[in-house]
Design a protein around this motif. Structure first.
Motif, PDB file in Angstrom:
ATOM      1  N   ARG A  61       0.821  -1.227   0.000  1.00 11.80           N
ATOM      2  CA  ARG A  61       0.000   0.000   0.000  1.00 11.80           C
ATOM      3  C   ARG A  61       0.848   1.268   0.000  1.00 11.80           C
ATOM      4  NH1 ARG A  61      -5.130   0.317   0.962  1.00 11.80           N
ATOM      5  NH2 ARG A  61      -4.950   2.080   2.366  1.00 11.80           N
ATOM      6  N   LEU A  62       2.128   1.148   0.342  1.00 13.87           N
ATOM      7  CA  LEU A  62       3.031   2.306   0.364  1.00 13.87           C
ATOM      8  C   LEU A  62       3.837   2.431  -0.920  1.00 13.87           C
ATOM      9  CD1 LEU A  62       4.410   1.954   4.008  1.00 13.87           C
ATOM     10  CD2 LEU A  62       2.497   3.360   3.203  1.00 13.87           C
ATOM     11  N   CYS A  63       3.561   1.573  -1.877  1.00 10.52           N
ATOM     12  CA  CYS A  63       4.363   1.526  -3.099  1.00 10.52           C
ATOM     13  C   CYS A  63       3.668   2.181  -4.281  1.00 10.52           C
ATOM     14  CB  CYS A  63       4.673   0.068  -3.463  1.00 10.52           C
ATOM     15  SG  CYS A  63       5.749  -0.727  -2.277  1.00 10.52           S
ATOM     16  N   ARG A  64       4.479   2.730  -5.141  1.00  6.71           N
ATOM     17  CA  ARG A  64       3.982   3.217  -6.425  1.00  6.71           C
ATOM     18  C   ARG A  64       4.151   2.088  -7.435  1.00  6.71           C
ATOM     19  NH1 ARG A  64       8.277   4.520  -9.686  1.00  6.71           N
ATOM     20  NH2 ARG A  64      10.257   5.017  -8.700  1.00  6.71           N
ATOM     21  N   HIS A  65       3.808   2.347  -8.673  1.00  6.23           N
ATOM     22  CA  HIS A  65       3.938   1.338  -9.728  1.00  6.23           C
ATOM     23  C   HIS A  65       5.367   0.799  -9.761  1.00  6.23           C
ATOM     24  CE1 HIS A  65       3.017  -0.705 -13.439  1.00  6.23           C
ATOM     25  NE2 HIS A  65       4.120  -0.205 -13.966  1.00  6.23           N
ATOM     26  N   GLY A  66       5.492  -0.492  -9.851  1.00  5.91           N
ATOM     27  CA  GLY A  66       6.813  -1.107  -9.898  1.00  5.91           C
ATOM     28  C   GLY A  66       7.308  -1.590  -8.545  1.00  5.91           C
ATOM     29  N   GLY A  67       6.487  -1.452  -7.493  1.00  4.38           N
ATOM     30  CA  GLY A  67       6.866  -1.961  -6.178  1.00  4.38           C
ATOM     31  C   GLY A  67       7.875  -1.114  -5.423  1.00  4.38           C
ATOM     32  N   ILE A  68       8.032   0.133  -5.812  1.00  7.64           N
ATOM     33  CA  ILE A  68       8.967   1.055  -5.152  1.00  7.64           C
ATOM     34  C   ILE A  68       8.221   1.824  -4.070  1.00  7.64           C
ATOM     35  CG2 ILE A  68      10.523   3.030  -5.500  1.00  7.64           C
ATOM     36  CD1 ILE A  68      11.371   0.452  -6.987  1.00  7.64           C
ATOM     37  N   VAL A  69       8.783   1.868  -2.850  1.00  5.12           N
ATOM     38  CA  VAL A  69       8.173   2.649  -1.768  1.00  5.12           C
ATOM     39  C   VAL A  69       8.133   4.113  -2.209  1.00  5.12           C
ATOM     40  CG1 VAL A  69       8.321   3.347   0.648  1.00  5.12           C
ATOM     41  CG2 VAL A  69       8.993   1.022  -0.009  1.00  5.12           C
ATOM     42  N   CYS A  70       6.970   4.735  -2.145  1.00  2.00           N
ATOM     43  CA  CYS A  70       6.794   6.093  -2.678  1.00  2.00           C
ATOM     44  C   CYS A  70       7.470   7.143  -1.797  1.00  2.00           C
ATOM     45  CB  CYS A  70       5.323   6.408  -2.886  1.00  2.00           C
ATOM     46  SG  CYS A  70       4.367   6.643  -1.400  1.00  2.00           S
ATOM     47  N   GLY A  71       7.873   8.215  -2.440  1.00  2.00           N
ATOM     48  CA  GLY A  71       8.550   9.310  -1.756  1.00  2.00           C
ATOM     49  C   GLY A  71       7.703   9.946  -0.672  1.00  2.00           C
ATOM     50  N   GLN A  72       6.391  10.020  -0.889  1.00  2.00           N
ATOM     51  CA  GLN A  72       5.516  10.618   0.113  1.00  2.00           C
ATOM     52  C   GLN A  72       5.575   9.844   1.424  1.00  2.00           C
ATOM     53  OE1 GLN A  72       4.711   9.865  -3.020  1.00  2.00           O
ATOM     54  NE2 GLN A  72       3.377  11.411  -3.932  1.00  2.00           N
ATOM     55  N   ALA A  73       5.595   8.508   1.343  1.00  2.00           N
ATOM     56  CA  ALA A  73       5.678   7.683   2.551  1.00  2.00           C
ATOM     57  C   ALA A  73       7.029   7.880   3.230  1.00  2.00           C
ATOM     58  CB  ALA A  73       5.457   6.213   2.213  1.00  2.00           C
ATOM     59  N   LEU A  74       8.094   7.953   2.436  1.00  2.00           N
ATOM     60  CA  LEU A  74       9.426   8.165   3.010  1.00  2.00           C
ATOM     61  C   LEU A  74       9.515   9.519   3.708  1.00  2.00           C
ATOM     62  CD1 LEU A  74      11.604   6.736   0.099  1.00  2.00           C
ATOM     63  CD2 LEU A  74      11.100   5.640   2.310  1.00  2.00           C
ATOM     64  N   MET A  75       8.922  10.551   3.102  1.00  2.00           N
ATOM     65  CA  MET A  75       8.953  11.879   3.717  1.00  2.00           C
ATOM     66  C   MET A  75       8.134  11.914   5.002  1.00  2.00           C
ATOM     67  SD  MET A  75       8.837  14.170   0.252  1.00  2.00           S
ATOM     68  CE  MET A  75       8.925  15.759   1.061  1.00  2.00           C
ATOM     69  N   ALA A  76       6.999  11.225   5.023  1.00  2.00           N
ATOM     70  CA  ALA A  76       6.184  11.161   6.245  1.00  2.00           C
ATOM     71  C   ALA A  76       6.933  10.408   7.344  1.00  2.00           C
ATOM     72  CB  ALA A  76       4.840  10.500   5.954  1.00  2.00           C
ATOM     73  N   LEU A  77       7.640   9.343   6.983  1.00  2.00           N
ATOM     74  CA  LEU A  77       8.470   8.618   7.950  1.00  2.00           C
ATOM     75  C   LEU A  77       9.519   9.547   8.544  1.00  2.00           C
ATOM     76  CD1 LEU A  77       9.812   6.195   9.391  1.00  2.00           C
ATOM     77  CD2 LEU A  77      10.920   5.660   7.192  1.00  2.00           C
ATOM     78  N   ALA A  78      10.227  10.279   7.701  1.00  2.00           N
ATOM     79  CA  ALA A  78      11.279  11.186   8.176  1.00  2.00           C
ATOM     80  C   ALA A  78      10.716  12.259   9.096  1.00  2.00           C
ATOM     81  CB  ALA A  78      12.007  11.826   6.992  1.00  2.00           C
ATOM     82  N   ASP A  79       9.593  12.839   8.723  1.00  2.00           N
ATOM     83  CA  ASP A  79       8.969  13.890   9.533  1.00  2.00           C
ATOM     84  C   ASP A  79       8.555  13.345  10.904  1.00  2.00           C
ATOM     85  OD1 ASP A  79       7.759  16.724   9.471  1.00  2.00           O
ATOM     86  OD2 ASP A  79       6.049  15.489  10.085  1.00  2.00           O
ATOM     87  N   THR A  80       7.919  12.193  10.912  1.00  3.45           N
ATOM     88  CA  THR A  80       7.466  11.583  12.169  1.00  3.45           C
ATOM     89  C   THR A  80       8.652  11.201  13.046  1.00  3.45           C
ATOM     90  OG1 THR A  80       5.507  10.759  11.016  1.00  3.45           O
ATOM     91  CG2 THR A  80       6.030   9.757  13.149  1.00  3.45           C
ATOM     92  N   ALA A  81       9.682  10.625  12.449  1.00  7.86           N
ATOM     93  CA  ALA A  81      10.883  10.241  13.209  1.00  7.86           C
ATOM     94  C   ALA A  81      11.543  11.462  13.834  1.00  7.86           C
ATOM     95  CB  ALA A  81      11.865   9.496  12.310  1.00  7.86           C
ATOM     96  N   MET A  82      11.555  12.574  13.104  1.00  5.75           N
ATOM     97  CA  MET A  82      12.181  13.781  13.651  1.00  5.75           C
ATOM     98  C   MET A  82      11.383  14.329  14.819  1.00  5.75           C
ATOM     99  SD  MET A  82      15.002  15.285  13.024  1.00  5.75           S
ATOM    100  CE  MET A  82      15.311  15.656  14.724  1.00  5.75           C
ATOM    101  N   VAL A  83      10.064  14.252  14.760  1.00  4.99           N
ATOM    102  CA  VAL A  83       9.246  14.679  15.905  1.00  4.99           C
ATOM    103  C   VAL A  83       9.593  13.838  17.125  1.00  4.99           C
ATOM    104  CG1 VAL A  83       6.894  14.762  16.841  1.00  4.99           C
ATOM    105  CG2 VAL A  83       7.351  15.634  14.542  1.00  4.99           C
ATOM    106  N   ILE A  84       9.681  12.526  16.957  1.00  5.21           N
ATOM    107  CA  ILE A  84      10.017  11.643  18.086  1.00  5.21           C
ATOM    108  C   ILE A  84      11.409  11.973  18.616  1.00  5.21           C
ATOM    109  CG2 ILE A  84      10.420   9.240  18.782  1.00  5.21           C
ATOM    110  CD1 ILE A  84       7.440   9.943  18.345  1.00  5.21           C
ATOM    111  N   ALA A  85      12.359  12.252  17.733  1.00  4.64           N
ATOM    112  CA  ALA A  85      13.716  12.612  18.164  1.00  4.64           C
ATOM    113  C   ALA A  85      13.715  13.912  18.966  1.00  4.64           C
ATOM    114  CB  ALA A  85      14.648  12.730  16.956  1.00  4.64           C
ATOM    115  N   ILE A  86      12.940  14.894  18.521  1.00  3.53           N
ATOM    116  CA  ILE A  86      12.864  16.165  19.251  1.00  3.53           C
ATOM    117  C   ILE A  86      12.231  15.946  20.627  1.00  3.53           C
ATOM    118  CG2 ILE A  86      11.764  18.456  19.296  1.00  3.53           C
ATOM    119  CD1 ILE A  86      12.213  18.540  16.220  1.00  3.53           C
TER     120      ILE A  86
END
Length: 153
Positions: A61-86
């Motif tokens: 469900r996080l993948c775009r065509h071709g089975g690649i994890v989409c950039g939007q999901a990666l950016m949301a992961l990074a944003d959420t991880a940074m909140v937890i780090a702060i």
């Protein structure tokens, strides 16, 4: 923040915040907190920074065509991880909002969990800054680098 709050912020509290504070669609990303670094470990280098490691479980469900994890999901992961780090650096919950996030994608990630290593560069009274490196859990190679700024509310 009270001394009691500082003493109580740990992995369990971070997991509670992840499960209760973030929007439902963030919950759908399948995130889990793999670790927190609130205080420097023994022998830490002079440039040690507090942070968090967050895992995003692979899902079609996080993948775009071709089975690649989409950039939007990666950016949301990074944003959420940074909140937890702060929150880890702050040693407790504090409302904040993302002001800026710059993402450099290094390589595609497919059929693998993604790990976010989020580090607080500066924890401030009104603004905080951080960096996140995203890794493919399959080969531990970096897939993206992220820098971000947050307004502390």
């Amino acid at each position: 923040m009270s001394e009691q709050n500082a003493a109580e912020f740990d992995l369990d509290e971070a997991k509670r915040v992840l499960g209760e504070v973030f929007a439902p669609w963030v919950q759908d990303l399948g995130l889990s907190i793999a670790g927190l670094e609130i205080s420097p470990p023994a022998g830490a280098p002079a440039g040690w920074q507090p942070g968090a490691t967050v895992r995003m479980a692979f899902s079609d469900r996080l993948c775009r065509h071709g089975g690649i994890v989409c950039g939007q999901a990666l950016m949301a992961l990074a944003d959420t991880a940074m909140v937890i780090a702060i929150l880890a650096a702050n040693r407790g919950f504090r409302p904040m909002t993302t002001v800026d996030q710059t993402t450099h994608f290094l390589k595609a990630v497919a059929s693998s969990d993604v790990l976010a290593d989020a580090r607080v560069v500066r924890l401030g009274r009104t603004m905080s800054f951080g960096r996140v490196t995203l890794f493919s859990a399959a080969d531990n190679k970096p897939v993206a680098m992220v820098s971000s700024a947050f307004a502390m509310l």
